[in-house]
Scaffold this motif. Sequence first.
Motif: not given
Length: 605
Positions: A181-184, A296-302, A404-408
């Motif tokens: 529906s859109s690029p994002e 989810v494509a990837d996830w950061p380390s915390f 959602i992923i960007a927020f997390l």
Amino acid sequence: MVNLFAEFFPANRRLIAWKKISRGAVSPFFMSILISFGLHFCLFLLLICGSAGPWRRVPTEASSSDINKLVAIKEKALAQALGSLQGKFPSQESLEEAIDQNKLKAFLSALLKFEFLSPDLKEEELAAFYQSLLEAIIRSDVEPKNLDNREITEEDLFALFDQVKNKEVETKRGQVFIPPSSPEAGAWLFLDRGRLETLRRLKQVVPNETRFSLQGKKVIVKRSYGLESIPAVYFFKSSPYEAILASGASLFYFVSGFPPLPFSPESPPVESASPRTQPQEVYFQGNSLPLKLFMVADWPSFQKDKPIQGHPETEEREKALKKLLVEWPKLLDEMVKLPEKEQLRLFFQQYLAPFDLNDPRIAALTEEFLTHNLNNVIIPINNISVAYDYLEELYFNKTFDREIIAFLRRHLQTRVGAEFLIYLASQYAFERRALNYLNQAYKEAKEFLIRRFLPPEIHDQMAKCFVVALIYEDCLAVARKQGYKSWFEVEADYLQAQMACYQYLIDCHESYRDRGWYELGCFYWNVGEREKAKECWLQVGTNFPSRVWREIIEILTRTADKEKAFKQIDNLFAATSDEECLQLLARLLKAGRWESRVRQTASQH
């Protein structure tokens, strides 16, 4: 343990007939001609200076060489597409003369940023897509605004593409590319023409006899145990069959990769969280309300840090927050009428951004939003309807997964981030159930397609059977390729991922430790580990504000007979779930949830 991955052999006519139904057509493809030196040089400069992102579904552990390989395939495919396009012009005319060079450079730069759901897309298939898309844009005579003052972006190219009449890009090799529906919103979807044509034929099938009838705003379904009443707006809801089929096995985490979560050294091994029960005992969660999944494509380390404290609220913000708390029920009712993606953006921008994400009042608003607005209800009619409706839910979540992923990534350690983490855990459980329903519906779906003249119990049953059967077979193929030996092993990965969310809250999020213990207890209860569930619930502090938890503790305290106590807790969960499901269904019917999805799907295509 039953091995679910045995190969299928066409030992009878029914299996042969099934293969004929699902077989796709392949069209011939002619080799592309040589591209002109000028275009090669132009493309070379773009590839050096431009940024061409890899496919979306590259796993987090992918090496730089893997990423470079994907980028190289896109570069070669675009060069091949330009060569083929050049050959279509008369000998006295060139592509440089047919389209302005600045515009061409802008088109190429934006094309390289497009993402594709399948990482296995071959160079010649991608070249055919690029060529078809360029031809559609050039022939449409549409131009981006202010192109002379800036480079065209991916959003600009989507705006141009929206002006093209046929939104699907079909290549001569027999592939059809379906835009997001859109690029994002996600990646381009890829579907074999043979599958697409078969699906569209099945959607047009009008049965001579059905096992349902419309009566006012209800549909009465004839079942073996009697009649069942279903809201007509739900029963006859329109669905993006093509896009769901094109998404295929990529709807599932075990295909795209689970996002890694942190563990502290003192955390127990995750393997101990995987109960040794039979798959069907683990998949089902009774009548619990089905939530949805986001990809989810990837996830950061915390790191294991204390929750990040927000800035102190000014008097003006505190006043605004108090006003928001008063108006919140009305605002929720207004937002629920919108598509989920629009609701989430509005929630982030207007109701989270101005406030402290560690404020427990904002966290409470977040929980209500996730529960009452982003949640959904699936009405079971038969195995096929349930399996398909689960797939549909997974698909619609892709419209807002990136936000959602960007927020997390930024806010996991806040109270609001904890609410979204609990939401993520519920998505693991939902997807795990979806795989089980696919498994249960597969044989029934294939049987219905082969026999063809059985009276359907649900709307568009032929099309839904086709999608369910093919996606199940796609999941089997991917699971075999990844080394899984049974669905039990696939399921174990989901259980570990779900428990990791709760364990993180217990170990690393002091303000949500009680919630983590409670959710972990519910997790163990649902998989049949009653004693472990009891141990977890007893770890919860006495001030934990949960009516269900208090009733559980009261039952365990007053009832000496263990089996009787466990049965009472089962009844408590069932009654609570039924009540919440009925309330949410009434809310969504009033808000027009399924009508808004029809409008959302129509706007995409």
